[in-house]
Design a protein around this motif. Structure first.
Motif, short mmCIF file in Angstrom:
data_model
loop_
_atom_site.label_atom_id
_atom_site.label_comp_id
_atom_site.label_asym_id
_atom_site.label_seq_id
_atom_site.Cartn_x
_atom_site.Cartn_y
_atom_site.Cartn_z
N GLN A 11 0.83 -1.24 0.11
CA GLN A 11 0.05 0.19 -0.04
C GLN A 11 0.90 1.18 0.22
N LEU A 12 1.86 1.17 0.67
CA LEU A 12 2.95 2.30 0.61
C LEU A 12 3.37 2.91 -0.83
N VAL A 13 3.54 1.87 -1.69
CA VAL A 13 4.16 2.12 -2.97
C VAL A 13 3.06 2.53 -3.84
N VAL A 50 -0.10 8.51 10.87
CA VAL A 50 0.75 8.07 11.97
C VAL A 50 0.61 6.66 11.99
N VAL A 51 1.85 6.14 12.04
CA VAL A 51 1.85 4.66 11.95
C VAL A 51 2.60 4.28 13.16
N VAL A 52 2.19 3.12 13.77
CA VAL A 52 2.74 2.52 14.93
C VAL A 52 2.91 0.90 14.64
N THR A 53 4.27 0.58 15.15
CA THR A 53 4.46 -0.80 14.54
C THR A 53 5.73 -1.29 15.61
N ASP A 67 11.69 -0.84 11.34
CA ASP A 67 13.01 -0.86 10.81
C ASP A 67 12.94 -0.83 9.43
N ILE A 68 12.19 -1.85 8.73
CA ILE A 68 12.01 -2.09 7.36
C ILE A 68 11.28 -1.11 6.59
N LEU A 69 10.11 -0.74 7.40
CA LEU A 69 9.03 0.15 6.64
C LEU A 69 9.39 1.52 6.59
N SER A 70 10.26 1.85 7.76
CA SER A 70 10.87 3.44 7.48
C SER A 70 11.73 3.39 6.25
N ASP A 71 12.64 2.70 6.22
CA ASP A 71 13.50 2.58 4.94
C ASP A 71 12.60 2.82 3.53
#
Ligand code: NAD
Length: 334
Positions: free
Chosen positions: A207-209, A217-220, A226-230
């Motif tokens: 969905q991000l792409v 705001v996203v919380v995980t 780590d992966i999603l922020s890159d």
């Protein structure tokens, strides 16, 4: 006001100097307590985090930290993870905000990722069962989950954000991710004005792409964060542009999301924007909002002029040329 500056490895030295010069030019009037940690110090002294670093952090309680090298698959454990655990810096906050005019996948994106910073597969609980079987244990606790999720909701409320999305893989890890999700659902009930969304991590990655604007705001948990922020950094132009804060109850360490980039270290090629934005988060934390506003404004101007683009942004400007361009803008705003 005294703050700790940890210089790090690889491009760390170049970008540390850049951010200190820019903050000095803003008139923030900080005193830098410069200390060294990481691979280079380890090779020289046998100590990855010398006592001086701990003393400085414990005295100043606020630090800016350049990236450090962690050997892959062998060798010592990450300094970053060690500092987060030792000082219980449980909230890793990563704002992903469009800046400048370079070519990017998406424009005017404004996401804030809250990543749990102390447990999950980063708890360091790995064991060798036999030569052919290794185990890594994933730890998810109520206390650690509650405080990061609550912090994300409080941030959303204080900053008039519309929604909080919790990301898990609770369909497969029914106990650990199931607990994280249950707690998010409970806390969401305390914030009726904030829309609550839940999504599985694989779908989130897609969905991000496709349409990142559906998130706010996203919380995980630690690893997914780590992966999603890159990935999120890639949406707005890459790792050179995204800062992060590691915040506990009485200490905060600010940084760039990226690593030590050994492939370009010492070549005056690094984009210092991420650590400069980390410096701006630190200035906000210290109440120096005029200076942080001026630096962000200056960065936006500099990143709208292609002659200032560094090589990661398909430009030819060096780290020092970029830094001088920001300093010039900041001085005009003082
Ligand atoms: P990396 O973030 O260092 O680099 C990934 C790619 O992005 C490289 O091609 C690099 O040249 C580029 N890049 C990163 N930052 C840049 C910048 N400011 N300007 C221009 N280009 C930039 O990731 P990696 O190569 O996977 O890791 C290298 C080392 O960094 C590893 O030892 C890793 O453990 C460590 N690391 C440290 C931190 C930290 O200290 N916070 C974070 C991530 C990785």
């Amino acid at each position: 006001m005294k703050v700790t500056m940890i210089t790090g490895d690889g491009i760390g030295k170049e970008i540390s100097q850049s951010v200190m010069d820019i903050i000095d030019a803003s008139g923030a009037n900080l005193t830098w307590d410069i200390v060294h940690a990481g691979e280079a110090v380890y090779e020289e002294t046998g100590s990855l985090i010398p006592d001086k670093v701990f003393t400085s952090l414990e005295q100043n309680k606020v630090a800016l930290k350049a990236p450090m090298t962690t050997p892959i698959g062998k060798g010592f454990h990450s300094v970053n993870v060690a500092l987060r655990k030792k000082y219980d810096l449980y909230a890793n906050i990563r704002p992903i905000q469009s800046i400048g005019t370079m070519e990017t996948l998406f424009k005017q994106l404004d996401l804030v990722l809250f990543r749990e910073n102390t447990e999950d597969l980063y708890a360091g609980m790995e064991e060798k069962v036999t030569d052919d079987e290794m185990r890594s244990i994933k730890i998810i606790t109520r206390d650690a989950s509650e405080r990061i999720i609550r912090r994300a909701f409080e941030y959303a409320q204080e900053n008039h954000r519309s929604s909080v999305t919790v990301v898990t893989k609770a369909n497969i890890m029914k106990l650990s991710d199931g607990l994280f999700l249950d707690i998010a659902r409970e806390i969401a009930n305390e914030f009726p004005t904030i829309e609550f969304k839940e999504i599985l991590v694989d779908n989130m990655a897609m969905q991000l792409v496709i349409d990142p604007y559906q998130f706010d705001v996203v919380v995980t948990e630690n690893l997914y964060g780590d992966i999603l922020s890159d990935e999120m950094a890639g949406l707005i132009g890459g790792l050179g542009l995204v800062p992060g804060a590691n915040v506990g109850d009485d200490m905060a360490i600010f940084e760039a999301v990226h690593g030590s980039a050994p492939d370009i270290a010492g070549k005056n090629l690094a984009n210092p924007t991420a650590i400069i934005l980390g410096g701006c988060m630190m200035l906000d934390y210290l109440g120096k909002t005029k200076e942080s506003h001026n630096i962000r404004y200056a960065l936006d101007i500099v990143l709208s002029q292609p002659e200032n683009f560094t090589h990661d942004l398909k430009g030819t400007a060096s780290t020092s040329q970029f830094t001088q361009a920001v300093i010039k803008q900041v001085q005009q705003l003082n």
